[in-house]
Design a protein around this motif. Structure first.
Motif, PDB file in Angstrom:
ATOM      1  N   VAL A 177       0.833  -1.207   0.000  1.00 31.70           N
ATOM      2  CA  VAL A 177       0.000   0.000   0.000  1.00 31.70           C
ATOM      3  C   VAL A 177       0.869   1.259   0.000  1.00 31.70           C
ATOM      4  O   VAL A 177       0.564   2.250  -0.666  1.00 31.70           O
ATOM      5  CB  VAL A 177      -0.950  -0.005   1.218  1.00 31.70           C
ATOM      6  N   PHE A 178       1.994   1.237   0.725  1.00 32.81           N
ATOM      7  CA  PHE A 178       2.820   2.432   0.875  1.00 32.81           C
ATOM      8  C   PHE A 178       3.969   2.505  -0.135  1.00 32.81           C
ATOM      9  O   PHE A 178       4.699   3.492  -0.145  1.00 32.81           O
ATOM     10  CB  PHE A 178       3.394   2.494   2.294  1.00 32.81           C
ATOM     11  N   SER A 179       4.142   1.498  -0.971  1.00 31.17           N
ATOM     12  CA  SER A 179       5.261   1.494  -1.908  1.00 31.17           C
ATOM     13  C   SER A 179       4.986   2.420  -3.091  1.00 31.17           C
ATOM     14  O   SER A 179       3.858   2.528  -3.571  1.00 31.17           O
ATOM     15  CB  SER A 179       5.522   0.072  -2.407  1.00 31.17           C
ATOM     16  N   LEU A 180       6.056   3.059  -3.587  1.00 34.84           N
ATOM     17  CA  LEU A 180       5.932   3.939  -4.747  1.00 34.84           C
ATOM     18  C   LEU A 180       6.635   3.400  -5.979  1.00 34.84           C
ATOM     19  O   LEU A 180       6.637   4.041  -7.013  1.00 34.84           O
ATOM     20  CB  LEU A 180       6.511   5.327  -4.414  1.00 34.84           C
ATOM     21  N   ASP A 181       7.258   2.229  -5.863  1.00 35.24           N
ATOM     22  CA  ASP A 181       7.934   1.586  -6.987  1.00 35.24           C
ATOM     23  C   ASP A 181       7.035   0.485  -7.516  1.00 35.24           C
ATOM     24  O   ASP A 181       6.540  -0.353  -6.748  1.00 35.24           O
ATOM     25  CB  ASP A 181       9.286   1.017  -6.521  1.00 35.24           C
ATOM     26  N   LEU A 182       6.812   0.449  -8.823  1.00 35.84           N
ATOM     27  CA  LEU A 182       5.872  -0.500  -9.415  1.00 35.84           C
ATOM     28  C   LEU A 182       6.256  -1.944  -9.102  1.00 35.84           C
ATOM     29  O   LEU A 182       5.439  -2.727  -8.598  1.00 35.84           O
ATOM     30  CB  LEU A 182       5.784  -0.279 -10.925  1.00 35.84           C
ATOM     31  N   LYS A 183       7.509  -2.317  -9.390  1.00 38.34           N
ATOM     32  CA  LYS A 183       7.914  -3.708  -9.177  1.00 38.34           C
ATOM     33  C   LYS A 183       8.045  -4.036  -7.693  1.00 38.34           C
ATOM     34  O   LYS A 183       7.804  -5.175  -7.291  1.00 38.34           O
ATOM     35  CB  LYS A 183       9.221  -3.996  -9.915  1.00 38.34           C
ATOM     36  N   VAL A 220       1.353 -11.921 -15.634  1.00 39.48           N
ATOM     37  CA  VAL A 220       0.693 -10.791 -16.293  1.00 39.48           C
ATOM     38  C   VAL A 220       1.275  -9.465 -15.815  1.00 39.48           C
ATOM     39  O   VAL A 220       1.683  -8.602 -16.613  1.00 39.48           O
ATOM     40  CB  VAL A 220      -0.829 -10.828 -16.021  1.00 39.48           C
ATOM     41  N   LEU A 221       1.345  -9.282 -14.504  1.00 41.61           N
ATOM     42  CA  LEU A 221       1.698  -7.982 -13.943  1.00 41.61           C
ATOM     43  C   LEU A 221       3.174  -7.644 -14.123  1.00 41.61           C
ATOM     44  O   LEU A 221       3.525  -6.490 -14.417  1.00 41.61           O
ATOM     45  CB  LEU A 221       1.325  -7.939 -12.461  1.00 41.61           C
ATOM     46  N   PHE A 222       4.067  -8.626 -13.968  1.00 43.57           N
ATOM     47  CA  PHE A 222       5.492  -8.323 -14.125  1.00 43.57           C
ATOM     48  C   PHE A 222       5.867  -8.114 -15.590  1.00 43.57           C
ATOM     49  O   PHE A 222       6.742  -7.294 -15.896  1.00 43.57           O
ATOM     50  CB  PHE A 222       6.345  -9.423 -13.500  1.00 43.57           C
ATOM     51  N   VAL A 223       5.254  -8.859 -16.501  1.00 39.82           N
ATOM     52  CA  VAL A 223       5.515  -8.608 -17.920  1.00 39.82           C
ATOM     53  C   VAL A 223       4.997  -7.219 -18.298  1.00 39.82           C
ATOM     54  O   VAL A 223       5.657  -6.485 -19.050  1.00 39.82           O
ATOM     55  CB  VAL A 223       4.867  -9.703 -18.790  1.00 39.82           C
ATOM     56  N   ALA A 224       3.833  -6.841 -17.761  1.00 45.24           N
ATOM     57  CA  ALA A 224       3.327  -5.484 -18.002  1.00 45.24           C
ATOM     58  C   ALA A 224       4.285  -4.440 -17.446  1.00 45.24           C
ATOM     59  O   ALA A 224       4.547  -3.410 -18.083  1.00 45.24           O
ATOM     60  CB  ALA A 224       1.945  -5.329 -17.369  1.00 45.24           C
ATOM     61  N   ALA A 225       4.826  -4.704 -16.254  1.00 47.35           N
ATOM     62  CA  ALA A 225       5.803  -3.779 -15.669  1.00 47.35           C
ATOM     63  C   ALA A 225       7.045  -3.676 -16.545  1.00 47.35           C
ATOM     64  O   ALA A 225       7.625  -2.591 -16.699  1.00 47.35           O
ATOM     65  CB  ALA A 225       6.184  -4.244 -14.262  1.00 47.35           C
ATOM     66  N   GLY A 226       7.458  -4.795 -17.142  1.00 46.28           N
ATOM     67  CA  GLY A 226       8.600  -4.772 -18.050  1.00 46.28           C
ATOM     68  C   GLY A 226       8.347  -3.934 -19.286  1.00 46.28           C
ATOM     69  O   GLY A 226       9.226  -3.186 -19.740  1.00 46.28           O
ATOM     70  N   ILE A 227       7.153  -4.038 -19.830  1.00 48.00           N
ATOM     71  CA  ILE A 227       6.795  -3.229 -21.004  1.00 48.00           C
ATOM     72  C   ILE A 227       6.818  -1.747 -20.647  1.00 48.00           C
ATOM     73  O   ILE A 227       7.365  -0.910 -21.398  1.00 48.00           O
ATOM     74  CB  ILE A 227       5.403  -3.641 -21.527  1.00 48.00           C
ATOM     75  N   GLY A 274       0.145   4.092 -19.327  1.00 43.28           N
ATOM     76  CA  GLY A 274      -0.476   2.961 -20.008  1.00 43.28           C
ATOM     77  C   GLY A 274      -1.794   3.260 -20.681  1.00 43.28           C
ATOM     78  O   GLY A 274      -2.435   2.347 -21.223  1.00 43.28           O
ATOM     79  N   ARG A 275      -2.225   4.508 -20.701  1.00 43.52           N
ATOM     80  CA  ARG A 275      -3.554   4.830 -21.252  1.00 43.52           C
ATOM     81  C   ARG A 275      -3.641   4.560 -22.748  1.00 43.52           C
ATOM     82  O   ARG A 275      -4.718   4.253 -23.264  1.00 43.52           O
ATOM     83  CB  ARG A 275      -3.886   6.301 -20.986  1.00 43.52           C
ATOM     84  N   GLY A 276      -2.522   4.638 -23.435  1.00 40.15           N
ATOM     85  CA  GLY A 276      -2.576   4.490 -24.884  1.00 40.15           C
ATOM     86  C   GLY A 276      -2.550   3.057 -25.383  1.00 40.15           C
ATOM     87  O   GLY A 276      -2.679   2.817 -26.588  1.00 40.15           O
ATOM     88  N   SER A 277      -2.400   2.065 -24.506  1.00 35.19           N
ATOM     89  CA  SER A 277      -2.331   0.671 -24.936  1.00 35.19           C
ATOM     90  C   SER A 277      -3.518  -0.094 -24.374  1.00 35.19           C
ATOM     91  O   SER A 277      -3.571  -0.389 -23.181  1.00 35.19           O
ATOM     92  CB  SER A 277      -1.007   0.043 -24.464  1.00 35.19           C
ATOM     93  N   ARG A 278      -4.482  -0.410 -25.220  1.00 33.78           N
ATOM     94  CA  ARG A 278      -5.673  -1.124 -24.763  1.00 33.78           C
ATOM     95  C   ARG A 278      -5.346  -2.538 -24.305  1.00 33.78           C
ATOM     96  O   ARG A 278      -5.923  -3.036 -23.334  1.00 33.78           O
ATOM     97  CB  ARG A 278      -6.717  -1.162 -25.878  1.00 33.78           C
ATOM     98  N   ALA A 279      -4.431  -3.203 -24.995  1.00 35.59           N
ATOM     99  CA  ALA A 279      -4.071  -4.571 -24.620  1.00 35.59           C
ATOM    100  C   ALA A 279      -3.412  -4.589 -23.238  1.00 35.59           C
ATOM    101  O   ALA A 279      -3.738  -5.432 -22.396  1.00 35.59           O
ATOM    102  CB  ALA A 279      -3.129  -5.163 -25.662  1.00 35.59           C
ATOM    103  N   LEU A 280      -2.516  -3.653 -23.023  1.00 30.40           N
ATOM    104  CA  LEU A 280      -1.858  -3.570 -21.718  1.00 30.40           C
ATOM    105  C   LEU A 280      -2.868  -3.236 -20.634  1.00 30.40           C
ATOM    106  O   LEU A 280      -2.851  -3.813 -19.537  1.00 30.40           O
ATOM    107  CB  LEU A 280      -0.759  -2.512 -21.775  1.00 30.40           C
ATOM    108  N   TRP A 281      -3.757  -2.308 -20.921  1.00 30.28           N
ATOM    109  CA  TRP A 281      -4.808  -1.902 -19.981  1.00 30.28           C
ATOM    110  C   TRP A 281      -5.677  -3.096 -19.604  1.00 30.28           C
ATOM    111  O   TRP A 281      -5.959  -3.338 -18.416  1.00 30.28           O
ATOM    112  CB  TRP A 281      -5.642  -0.821 -20.643  1.00 30.28           C
ATOM    113  N   LEU A 282      -6.107  -3.861 -20.593  1.00 30.53           N
ATOM    114  CA  LEU A 282      -7.015  -4.982 -20.340  1.00 30.53           C
ATOM    115  C   LEU A 282      -6.337  -6.092 -19.552  1.00 30.53           C
ATOM    116  O   LEU A 282      -6.896  -6.609 -18.577  1.00 30.53           O
ATOM    117  CB  LEU A 282      -7.544  -5.527 -21.674  1.00 30.53           C
ATOM    118  N   CYS A 283      -5.133  -6.470 -19.953  1.00 29.29           N
ATOM    119  CA  CYS A 283      -4.426  -7.545 -19.259  1.00 29.29           C
ATOM    120  C   CYS A 283      -4.111  -7.163 -17.819  1.00 29.29           C
ATOM    121  O   CYS A 283      -4.286  -7.971 -16.893  1.00 29.29           O
ATOM    122  CB  CYS A 283      -3.138  -7.891 -20.009  1.00 29.29           C
ATOM    123  N   PHE A 284      -3.659  -5.936 -17.609  1.00 31.27           N
ATOM    124  CA  PHE A 284      -3.343  -5.492 -16.248  1.00 31.27           C
ATOM    125  C   PHE A 284      -4.601  -5.484 -15.389  1.00 31.27           C
ATOM    126  O   PHE A 284      -4.566  -5.870 -14.211  1.00 31.27           O
ATOM    127  CB  PHE A 284      -2.715  -4.095 -16.292  1.00 31.27           C
TER     128      PHE A 284
END
Length: 638
Positions: free
Chosen positions: A288-294, A341-348, A365-375
């Motif tokens: 909850v308090f982390s600011l780094d995605l991974k 799903v989530l770590f590959v998305a983070a890699g992208i 990530g707003r411009g990628s519908r595939a990334l949005w949906l999978c995440f």
């Protein structure tokens, strides 16, 4: 041996044999090395799928490493092995685009395949000795992933990871020595029969030693310190494997401790439940308090391991274990798929933006519908929203609390009720921190117009895992129900039919999700978010166990050991001085200590025999010769 036995050995040994070949090929041609890595991973995936259809398969290799190696494929071993092979293949599909332009790709792919073979050796291991051998190989080969970038942070995290792995391995070894001393075998099947009538008190010490080793790999509190540090610095395809499947090797080992050694032991059940609850809540709060995605995803993995440990604790009760067994297997699968799903998305996102800071990723990530949906599918699944895979497994784990409480009384029942409440709260925190990630990356206005490009391999890895989570969540009886029934006998339970979408189960999920919404609104949106800019505040944790406790403790231990060594080293000199004073042996010749005040004399020049005798080096040399001689004698006697 028949075909299925050869196939089992091939699944374990093929990646390890292919690793040096891939390294040599990729040094000459990077695409050729990537293609061969994918081909080997795909072949292993096909092999594990065929083994699943073959049923029970057993192979023994006598006299290998003296005690021999044994492999067995049945029940939940098949599911874990197939899951591992799938994750490795999908990671191999996403890796080339992520590593494009990076250094040491050949090294990564070689150790990638070595780790694949090692983890399958763990899952197919037929005795604790075989599991231990491949477990230690896996620790070393996966350590290279953490150090892959060779940055200062990566090397420090790799040192922590390796140190914890070595401590766990040595502790496990002591437990195996104790088990072999008591029973004369390390076979899982034999131990299950022999320990049924044994006194559990004599099994607690070796079981605790094994728990330390497997718990470190799982990321169990208080041995979790490597996990939040290793995942952020490792490459994203490796992080998906570290989180998704390598932590499951620890859960796999703890399951064997329960089913083979301490079935029905209340003390061990309480220990697992306490450690599981702490791990579950701690990971969720840190996320909850982390600011780094991974790092957020790594802390999420820590929390989900806690969920699994609470399920294993309920399995340890030894009665009405059907829901616990089903929940463990299904949640292990769900967590692995979600983290892929989530770590590959983070890699992208990282490859396109070169940052993992959530405030810098705003709207990326707003411009990628595939990334949005999978995440979104991955986030909703791990949060336990009905209709997705995570809801099914969390429902099974939650309901096993209610069933096991019928076997509890007094203080034990009260503690179990508290654990159940924390289970629901931790599930709510999962929704809160996943909502924080999704809103920041996919909803807020982007900071730049830079588009996100995702390669086909990464989209395949994300999309296939997300599709499985959605499909299995919608038809749970045909998917998770069949999976749980297949694994039931190997976990000493029986198949069970569950009404997954009954009002009682939906009510539990609703309570958890309501808690999550409240935390998101009151804590994330109000306390952690800056109103004018929408940026998240950085919150520094009060205690870092590694830096504030473990490393100072090791430094103190090193100092105390060196001080003791110096005292022992000077004892002979003090004794001679006392004799000289008491008996006036002033002319007696005595040994003169070395000029330096260190534990032993160290010099860049070769030391003469006379110099060696002046220090403890000579005694240590004799001690080493004695240990080696004793080991050789014992090996010859076997």
């Amino acid at each position: 041996m028949d075909f299925s036995q050869y196939l089992l050995l091939l699944c374990v040994l093929l990646p390890m044999v292919a690793a040096p070949v891939v390294y040599a090929i990729q040094r000459r041609s990077e695409p050729a090395g990537d293609h061969m890595t994918r081909a080997v991973s795909l072949a292993v995936l096909a092999g594990t799928a065929l083994l699943l259809r073959a049923g029970t398969v057993e192979v023994t290799l006598p006299h290998v490493l003296l005690l021999g190696l044994s492999f067995s494929a049945n029940g939940f071993r098949h599911i874990f092995a197939l899951l591992a092979a799938y994750l490795f293949f999908m990671s191999a599909m996403a890796a080339p685009a992520y590593f494009r332009g990076s250094r040491h790709i050949s090294r990564y792919n070689a150790f990638f395949l070595l780790t694949l073979g090692a983890i399958l050796g763990v899952f197919y291991g037929g005795d604790f000795f075989t599991i231990y051998i491949f477990f230690e190989i896996m620790s070393f080969t996966s350590w290279v992933w953490v150090a892959q970038t060779e940055s200062a942070g990566a090397l420090r995290a790799a040192d922590t990871y390796l140190a914890m792995a070595m401590i766990g391995g040595l502790t496990m070894l002591y437990g195996l020595f104790d088990l072999y001393h008591h029973f004369g075998t390390l076979s899982l099947t034999a131990l299950q029969a022999l320990t049924a009538q044994a006194d559990h008190r004599s099994l607690l010490l070796p079981s605790l030693c094994l728990l330390v080793g497997f718990g470190i790999k799982a990321g169990m509190f208080p041995f979790h310190v490597w996990l939040p540090k290793a995942h952020p610095v490792a490459p994203a395809p490796a992080s998906a494997l570290l989180s998704g499947i390598l932590t499951k090797s620890g859960i796999f080992g703890i399951l064997w401790i329960v089913t083979c050694l301490l079935w029905g032991n209340t003390v061990f059940m309480l220990l697992l439940l306490v450690l599981g609850v702490i791990t579950m809540v701690l990971g969720a709060v840190l996320a909850v308090f982390s600011l780094d995605l991974k790092r957020t995803l790594a802390c999420s993995s820590l929390s989900q391991i806690g969920f699994l440990l609470t399920g294993v604790a309920m399995l340890t009760v030894g009665a009405d274990t059907e829901l616990a067994a089903a929940g463990i297997v299904c949640h292990a699968v769900n967590h692995a798929l979600t983290k892929l799903v989530l770590f590959v998305a983070a890699g992208i996102l990282y490859k396109n933006t070169h940052t993992l800071d959530l405030n810098e990723l705003q709207g990326a990530g707003r411009g990628s519908r595939a990334l949005w949906l999978c995440f979104a599918i991955g986030a909703l699944s791990i949060a336990g929203v009905p209709g997705f895979g995570g809801y099914i497994s969390k429902t099974l784990l939650h309901e096993c609390f209610a069933h096991q409480m019928h076997h509890m009384h007094g203080a034990l029942l009260l503690f179990a009720r508290c654990a159940e409440a924390l289970f629901l709260c931790s599930g709510g925190l999962t929704l809160a921190y996943m909502g924080k990630l999704f809103y920041k990356i996919f909803v807020q206005k982007p900071l730049s117009d830079h588009p996100i490009h995702a390669d086909g391999g990464s989209l395949l890895a994300m999309g296939s895992a997300a599709a499985l989570l959605l499909f299995m969540g919608l038809v749970p009886t045909q998917s998770y129900g069949a999976m749980a029934s297949y694994a039931a006998a190997s976990l000493r339970s029986a198949p069970i039919a569950v009404q997954y979408f009954s009002w009682t189960n939906l009510e539990g999920a609703g309570i958890s999700l309501s808690i999550g919404l409240l935390v998101y609104v009151l804590v994330v949106r109000r306390l952690l978010t800056d109103r004018p800019s929408g940026r998240y505040h950085r919150v520094t944790g009060p205690v870092d166990l590694e830096d504030d406790l473990y490393r100072p403790a090791l430094s103190l231990l090193t100092f105390a050991s060196a001080l003791l060594g110096r005292i022992v080293y000077r004892l002979t000199d003090w004794l001679l001085m006392a004799l000289r004073f008491l008996f006036r042996v002033g002319n007696a010749r005595r040994v003169i200590p070395g000029e330096d005040e260190s534990f032993g004399r160290y010099t860049h020049k070769p030391a003469s025999t006379h110099q060696i005798r002046q220090t403890l080096q000579f005694e240590l040399l004799l001690f080493g010769i004695g240990v080696v001689s004793a080991l050789v004698y014992l090996l010859l006697r076997i």
